[in-house]
Design an enzyme around this catalytic site. Structure first.
Site, PDB file in Angstrom:
ATOM      1  N   ARG A  92      37.219  34.239  32.681  1.00 50.50           N
ATOM      2  CA  ARG A  92      36.164  35.347  33.538  1.00 50.50           C
ATOM      3  C   ARG A  92      34.625  35.465  33.304  1.00 50.50           C
ATOM      4  O   ARG A  92      34.069  35.476  34.109  1.00 50.50           O
ATOM      5  CB  ARG A  92      36.921  36.617  32.938  1.00 50.50           C
ATOM      6  CG  ARG A  92      38.398  36.941  33.601  1.00 50.50           C
ATOM      7  CD  ARG A  92      38.976  35.940  34.517  1.00 50.50           C
ATOM      8  NE  ARG A  92      40.332  36.576  35.018  1.00 50.50           N
ATOM      9  CZ  ARG A  92      41.209  35.706  35.301  1.00 50.50           C
ATOM     10  NH1 ARG A  92      40.861  34.297  35.386  1.00 50.50           N
ATOM     11  NH2 ARG A  92      42.251  36.158  35.706  1.00 50.50           N
ATOM     12  N   ASP A 121      41.251  42.717  33.783  1.00 44.49           N
ATOM     13  CA  ASP A 121      40.043  41.651  34.347  1.00 44.49           C
ATOM     14  C   ASP A 121      39.018  42.594  34.999  1.00 44.49           C
ATOM     15  O   ASP A 121      37.697  42.152  34.994  1.00 44.49           O
ATOM     16  CB  ASP A 121      40.549  40.968  35.428  1.00 44.49           C
ATOM     17  CG  ASP A 121      41.300  39.671  34.913  1.00 44.49           C
ATOM     18  OD1 ASP A 121      40.882  39.304  33.641  1.00 44.49           O
ATOM     19  OD2 ASP A 121      42.089  38.916  35.613  1.00 44.49           O
TER      20      ASP A 121
END
Length: 396
Positions: A92, A121
């Site tokens: 990420r 996320d």
């Protein structure tokens, strides 16, 4: 308005691409990082174009991912809640970093992602983008839109002619890269049941694994994996080959009920064949080359490092400082470790290093023992003094 969208080609980001165009009357630039996922990235590119992206970036970032993100996590022995090797969380910050760079290149006003409000996320992307460019707006269409269930998303996709590969026959949310695969949703939400065989994406079941064990030898130089079975390889090639061998033998499966960033528990299954063996081998080398106090301190840091990665704090001063400490210790982490793989498990079959602190002459109880046993008795007396209680009358 121009928006850079982190695009995977899955249900959420495909619907998000179309929805962002409609909601903001925006030009949407799709970005997909090639970090060794199992999906066809040419299909991802074509799907983005068909769904209405004005421009599509599909970039080979596997080397950057492994060297700049996975390797530091390997050296730090990052396992979230002592199980999960954080493959998705490690990707990420890289995706966010490249999104910000692309936004600057194309003159975008915002970046967007396909994470849900209760997922990890959305925190990781927001935190990473904010750390890199707090002036960029971060959009979360899956949080903002009116679609409340996956079935409603599928209906939206069908209505607007968006091709997706999720349905009743494939109920899982799957995220893959070269360091590991994450699988969630569907039957996995029932934590009383074992994962169905079809949920696993990479690894053989132990029952299907070869009947004969297989040994692999991993060589390190200054904490960096450099050889596999004596052959010198670049990191990407080494991880790719080791993934294939370990997956064939059913190694690297994890089933965990984990604590999400937002506070509740969730169940996920993970596959990290190469990462599992690399971490075990690296730990074994450190065990023989680091002194006791340094080794124990570093072991105590591992859980905190994994938390920082999982929580989205990659671009934090603490993570950088922890990496600087770990990097300072990697010089003697040089040598080879042999592992034997057999039906879903593995064992250390040998370790060697020119910097090993192990002394057979000190450790042995056989002839040739060089340890001073009388000194040991005195040491035990001194070592116990902090636990000695005063006798009656105040004398020790």
């Amino acid at each position: 308005m121009k928006i850079v969208l982190a695009y995977s080609g899955g249900l959420d980001t495909s619907v998000a691409l179309h929805w962002l165009k409609e909601r903001y009357n925006a030009e949407v630039v799709a970005f997909c990082a090639d970090i060794g996922q199992i999906e066809s990235l040419e299909t991802v590119r074509e799907r983005a174009v068909r769904t209405g992206a004005s421009e599509v970036f599909v970039e080979p970032l596997t080397d950057r991912y492994l060297n700049d993100f996975a390797l530091p996590a390997l050296r730090s022995h990052a396992r979230y809640e002592n199980k999960y090797l954080v493959a998705a969380p490690l990707s990420r910050p890289l995706i966010a970093q490249r999104m910000v760079e692309i936004a600057h290149e194309v003159g975008a006003d915002a970046v967007a992602h396909g994470a849900t409000g209760k997922g990890n996320d959305q925190v990781r992307f927001f935190t990473s983008v904010t750390a890199l460019d707090p002036g960029l707006k971060v959009l979360a269409p899956v949080i903002d839109w009116e679609l409340r269930t996956r079935e409603e998303e599928l209906d939206y996709a069908r209505k607007h002619g968006i091709q997706v590969s999720v349905g009743k026959e494939n109920p899982y949310s799957i995220d893959t890269n070269i360091w590991g695969t994450s699988i969630e949703c569907g039957e996995l939400d029932d934590i009383t049941l074992a994962p169905p065989a079809r949920a696993w994406q990479l690894t053989n079941s132990p029952q299907q694994a070869p009947d004969q064990p297989r040994q692999v030898t991993i060589g390190f130089e200054s904490g960096h994996p450099v050889t596999l079975d004596g052959e010198k390889l670049g990191l990407t090639e080494l991880v790719t080959r080791l993934n294939a061998v370990a997956a064939q033998h059913g190694v690297g499966r994890v089933d965990i009920v984990e604590s999400r960033i937002v506070g509740f528990k969730t169940r996920g299954i993970y596959e990290a064949p190469a990462a599992t063996l690399l971490m075990a081998a690296h730990e074994e080398l450190e065990a023989i080359v680091l002194d006791r106090e340094t080794l124990h301190h570093k072991q105590g840091m591992a859980a905190r490092y994994a938390e920082l990665v999982y929580y989205g704090y990659w671009f934090s001063d603490l993570r950088r400082a922890m990496d600087a400490f770990t990097d300072s210790l990697q010089g003697p982490v040089t040598g080879e470790v042999t592992l034997e793989l057999y039906k879903g498990s593995f064992a250390i079959a040998g370790r060697r290093s020119p910097f090993s602190r192990y002394s057979g002459a000190l450790a042995t109880y056989e002839a040739g023992d060089t340890f001073n046993h009388q000194a040991g008795a005195g040491f035990a007396y001194v070592w116990s003094l902090p636990l000695t209680r005063p006798a009656a009358g105040g004398q020790v």
